[in-house]
Design an enzyme around this catalytic site. Structure first.
Site, PDB file in Angstrom:
ATOM      1  N   SER A 108      -0.339  21.886  66.940  1.00  0.00           N
ATOM      2  CA  SER A 108       0.345  23.161  67.147  1.00  0.00           C
ATOM      3  C   SER A 108       0.190  23.635  68.599  1.00  0.00           C
ATOM      4  O   SER A 108       0.646  22.950  69.511  1.00  0.00           O
ATOM      5  CB  SER A 108      -0.183  24.165  66.106  1.00  0.00           C
ATOM      6  N   ASP A 158       9.514  23.227  59.073  1.00  0.00           N
ATOM      7  CA  ASP A 158       8.476  23.965  59.795  1.00  0.00           C
ATOM      8  C   ASP A 158       9.066  25.308  60.265  1.00  0.00           C
ATOM      9  O   ASP A 158      10.012  25.322  61.052  1.00  0.00           O
ATOM     10  CB  ASP A 158       8.025  23.117  60.996  1.00  0.00           C
ATOM     11  N   HIS A 189       4.478  23.562  58.701  1.00  0.00           N
ATOM     12  CA  HIS A 189       3.659  23.475  59.915  1.00  0.00           C
ATOM     13  C   HIS A 189       2.269  22.893  59.650  1.00  0.00           C
ATOM     14  O   HIS A 189       1.561  22.521  60.580  1.00  0.00           O
ATOM     15  CB  HIS A 189       3.533  24.881  60.526  1.00  0.00           C
TER      16      HIS A 189
HETATM   17  C1  MLT Z   1       2.463  28.149  70.284  1.00  0.00           C
HETATM   18  O1  MLT Z   1       2.415  29.343  70.530  1.00  0.00           O
HETATM   19  O2  MLT Z   1       1.937  27.283  70.974  1.00  0.00           O
HETATM   20  C2  MLT Z   1       3.219  27.767  69.067  1.00  0.00           C
HETATM   21  O3  MLT Z   1       4.012  28.807  68.639  1.00  0.00           O
HETATM   22  C3  MLT Z   1       2.327  27.285  67.979  1.00  0.00           C
HETATM   23  C4  MLT Z   1       1.309  28.319  67.596  1.00  0.00           C
HETATM   24  O4  MLT Z   1       0.292  28.379  68.221  1.00  0.00           O
HETATM   25  O5  MLT Z   1       1.510  29.078  66.669  1.00  0.00           O
END
Ligand code: MLT
Length: 206
Positions: A108, A158, A189
């Site tokens: 992520s 996702d 996700h």
């Molecule tokens: C981010 O902010 O890098 C992406 O949206 C993934 C997350 O951290 O939720």
């Protein structure tokens, strides 16, 4: 106060002689302990270098600032990516691992900064596993990724990462010469066991 590269809070677990090092990059709200078990599963015997993101969003550590969900502060992303590249070099100096054999494993937010590292510092990683990544930014000119193996795993539904955005990331990396494998799962996700198995096999085959 001056920032030194090793001022990332981090964990380091030495690997077997000659084994590569996994740079473990957690998701938003995670920390340096989160992915140690995953790293051991993915590539037994590898060294593990696991920093904690320095940006706080409320009580949640991240690797760079965002303005809203999926909208990144590109200036902060640039600075944090450069800091992380320096952290790898300093870590290699301190712990004695080979900086030419560092494989990022990011989930992520951690996958997003790993993708940013590939695009801004194409020599910093010898390979990367990007679990639920999105396009961090679009480079003006493609970096020279010359065959760098990259595995992207993504969920078809996702809610955080639109499929078109994942495809864009795969295309950018591919156009930069990376050897990209894109693996879709039917889910969202969250990390799945099937995905971990696929990443384990992919790493074993490198
Ligand atoms: C981010 O902010 O890098 C992406 O949206 C993934 C997350 O951290 O939720």
């Amino acid at each position: 106060m001056a920032n030194t590269a090793l001022d990332f809070k981090h964990r380091y677990l030495a690997g077997a002689a000659g084994a590569p090092t996994l740079l473990l990059l957690h998701g938003t709200g995670g920390d340096e302990n989160d992915l140690l078990g995953l790293g051991q599963t993915l590539l037994p015997g590898a060294g593990l270098l696991s920093p904690r993101g320095k940006v706080m969003e409320g009580a949640s550590p991240r690797f760079f600032r965002r303005l809203a969900a999926g909208v990144f502060d590109l200036e902060d992303l640039r600075l944090r990516t450069d800091e992380l590249a320096e952290f790898i070099t300093s870590g290699a100096g301190q712990y004695g691992f080979d900086p030419a054999r560092v494989i990022a494993v990011g989930y992520s937010n951690g996958a997003n900064i790993a993708a940013s590292l590939l695009l801004r510092h194409p020599g910093a990683l010898s390979a990367a596993v990007l679990l639920h990544a999105m396009t961090p930014f679009v480079p003006e000119t493609p970096p020279a990724l010359d065959g760098t193996p990259v595995l992207i795993t993504a969920g078809r539904v996702d809610p955080m990462v639109p499929a078109a955005n994942v495809e864009q990331l795969a295309r950018i990396l591919n156009d930069s010469g990376a050897d990209v494998s894109l693996r879709w799962s039917p889910g969202g996700h969250g990390l799945t066991e099937a995905e971990v198995d696929a990443a384990t096999q992919w790493l074993a085959a490198l």
